[in-house]
Design an enzyme around this catalytic site. Structure first.
Site, PDB file in Angstrom:
ATOM      1  N   GLY A  47       0.788  -1.215   0.000  1.00 40.73           N
ATOM      2  CA  GLY A  47       0.000   0.000   0.000  1.00 40.73           C
ATOM      3  C   GLY A  47       0.824   1.271   0.000  1.00 40.73           C
ATOM      4  N   ALA A  52       4.428   1.293  -0.911  1.00 39.53           N
ATOM      5  CA  ALA A  52       5.657   1.280  -1.707  1.00 39.53           C
ATOM      6  C   ALA A  52       5.680   0.099  -2.656  1.00 39.53           C
ATOM      7  CB  ALA A  52       6.874   1.224  -0.781  1.00 39.53           C
ATOM      8  N   ASP A  81       1.096  -5.557  12.097  1.00 36.93           N
ATOM      9  CA  ASP A  81       0.591  -6.092  10.830  1.00 36.93           C
ATOM     10  C   ASP A  81       1.173  -7.480  10.571  1.00 36.93           C
ATOM     11  OD1 ASP A  81      -1.047  -5.980   8.599  1.00 36.93           O
ATOM     12  OD2 ASP A  81       0.450  -5.003   7.342  1.00 36.93           O
TER      13      ASP A  81
END
Length: 508
Positions: free
Chosen positions: A27, A29, A139
């Protein structure tokens, strides 16, 4: 913005790096395989999307990722070599890890339990180190778990990592950043998080590796996030029920009820193996890669192995192994624990040459060295009695083999797979001769095996294992009163009661 657009929209000319090809995107890079010219080594070059680079908050977060990850030097965390910007292009150079992602492995299928436990142990060790340094990943998901060529697991992408002391200003209060399929309840609510949030996410990854899909599913990401908050901890299917305590300890809805850290989780995994019932055996994965040495599932940082005693220093249980590994001399659990009764297909070795047909009703001698893929051939043109005798001989051979505590396959080939197990052969014989005494005696011996092992588990207050073993016996004889009694006792024990046990089943 994909890698192709990025390549054509920005003149990527970062001094010291030669870009070879795009290898991924996220999202924030795109990632390229590049050569760091000063050291002539391949690197993964992460280049921020131009649109996001114009946003000061996202640019700051990108730089923070590199600074955070550069502090986290650990075998199970990706190593960052360089970070900076040139002509408005923000970049980060990290080690290139060519083995693909866990997401790919789950999609491909075929992960063994041994391999899964290797993976989850490696991730837990990396997280434990990061948490000790004061950072939470936020994450943890299969797409951020990479494999080195030797099979060792590496956790990547600290792009949204947050300092647990709250110093990371890139986090907006009340924002829930992460991936809905794997985020903790507190993360979904936009509340402050600590390392236990990562452990919750690790629990979702463990569940997905075992079951093949995330624990909560919906077409709407918001609904998935809500399910993490409101739905109970998911239950594993029967074949993996012995691992449920690990999922419970990772995915408890309240952070205070989870394992405190990665080390606590690893210790729990040690204890789960050590407290396993008598019949539990290790099942090593066949997914080894060249150069992986002797690690159970081909993914360790070290090759040293240590046996785990079956009962606190008593006779060692054959085949249970733990590799000793990790930074600073810490033991990294890389074990492949497997209940004796998990209905998991076994790898089939190269078949032996066909054996002569045995029609003698006397069971063949068993020398304790039967292969896992053992088969007793049945000739196509055999008469009915020859087929019955052949099935009985095969069933009795596998019964003797699977109940022999002196071999490493104790408990295997008794009732799985259905067409190549002791139970399967006895049932084949009963199809041909419903009153066959040998087949009925063999099935009775299998039920007795489960009675005995379930009783031993109950005797050691291993209620979950006791219930599972008893239910496996009931799968063979649903009316067995002794096993029904043990299932009831195991349930009461799980609820915190102290039920009295019946007399031990007679020795066979």
């Amino acid at each position: 913005m994909n890698a192709t657009v990025l390549l054509t929209s920005v003149d990527i000319n970062i001094p010291g790096y030669k870009i070879l090809r795009p290898i991924g995107e996220g999202g924030m890079a795109s990632v390229f395989l590049a050569v760091q010219e000063s050291l002539e080594r391949e690197v993964a070059l992460k280049v921020m999307s131009p649109a996001l680079a114009a946003n000061s908050e996202f640019a700051s977060r990108f730089l923070i990722e590199g600074k955070i990850t550069a502090k986290l030097q650990h075998p199970n965390l990706v190593t960052v070599y360089d970070i900076g910007s040139h002509a408005g292009v923000y970049y980060l150079a990290a080690e290139y890890i060519p083995g693909g992602t866990l997401k790919d492995r789950i999609t491909e299928g075929g992960l063994s339990v041994a391999h899964i436990l290797d993976i989850v142990s490696d991730i837990a060790n990396g997280l434990d180190f990061a948490h000790e340094k004061g950072f939470v990943h936020r994450d943890v998901k299969p797409g951020n778990v990479l494999f080195r060529n030797d099979g060792r697991v590496v956790l990547a992408d600290f792009g949204i990592a947050k300092a647990m002391d709250g110093s990371n200003s890139s986090t907006v209060a009340g924002a829930s950043i992460g991936t809905p399929d794997y985020m903790s309840p507190e993360q979904a609510r936009g509340e402050p998080v600590d390392g236990r949030s990562d452990l919750y996410s690790l629990g979702t990854v463990l569940y997905e590796m075992l079951e093949g899909h995330p624990p909560y599913q919906s077409g709407d990401p918001f609904t998935v996030a809500l399910m993490h908050v409101t739905h109970p901890v998911p239950k594993l299917s029967d074949r993996y029920a012995w691992l449920q305590p690990l999922v419970d300890g990772l995915m408890a809805k309240e952070a205070g009820q989870r394992y405190n850290n990665g080390k606590a989780f690893i210790d729990a995994l040690h204890k789960l193996v050590d407290a396993a019932p008598q019949g539990a055996v290790l099942q090593e994965t066949t997914q080894r890669k060249p150069g992986s040495g002797n690690r159970i599932a081909g993914g360790a940082a070290t090759q040293q192995r240590t046996r785990i005693s079956a009962r606190g220093g008593q006779t060692q249980r054959p085949g249970w192994v733990i590799p000793a590994a990790g930074a600073a001399g810490l033991l990294v659990i890389a074990l492949g624990a497997w209940w004796l009764l998990s209905p998991s297909p076994q790898p089939v070795p190269t078949p032996e040459p066909p054996r002569p047909v045995v029609t003698n009703p006397t069971p063949p001698p068993v020398d304790g060295r039967l292969p896992e893929g053992f088969e007793m051939p049945v000739p196509v043109d055999a008469d009915k009695q020859a087929q019955i005798d052949q099935a009985l001989n095969a069933g009795e051979a596998l019964l003797a083999y699977g109940t022999d505590k002196s071999n490493n396959d104790y408990g295997r080939k008794l009732d799985w797979p259905p067409d190549d197990s002791a139970l399967g052969y006895f049932r084949q014989a009963l199809v041909l001769d419903p009153e066959n005494a040998r087949a009925r005696a063999g099935i009775a011996a299998l039920v007795a095996f489960y009675r005995r092992n379930a009783y031993e588990a109950c005797e050691r207050t291993l209620w979950s294992a006791c219930g599972q073993l008893a239910r496996k016996g009931l799968d063979i004889d649903a009316a067995d009163e002794y096993l029904l009694q043990l299932v009831d006792i195991a349930g009461r024990g799980d609820r915190g009661e102290a039920p009295a046990l019946p007399p031990a089943p007679p020795a066979t």
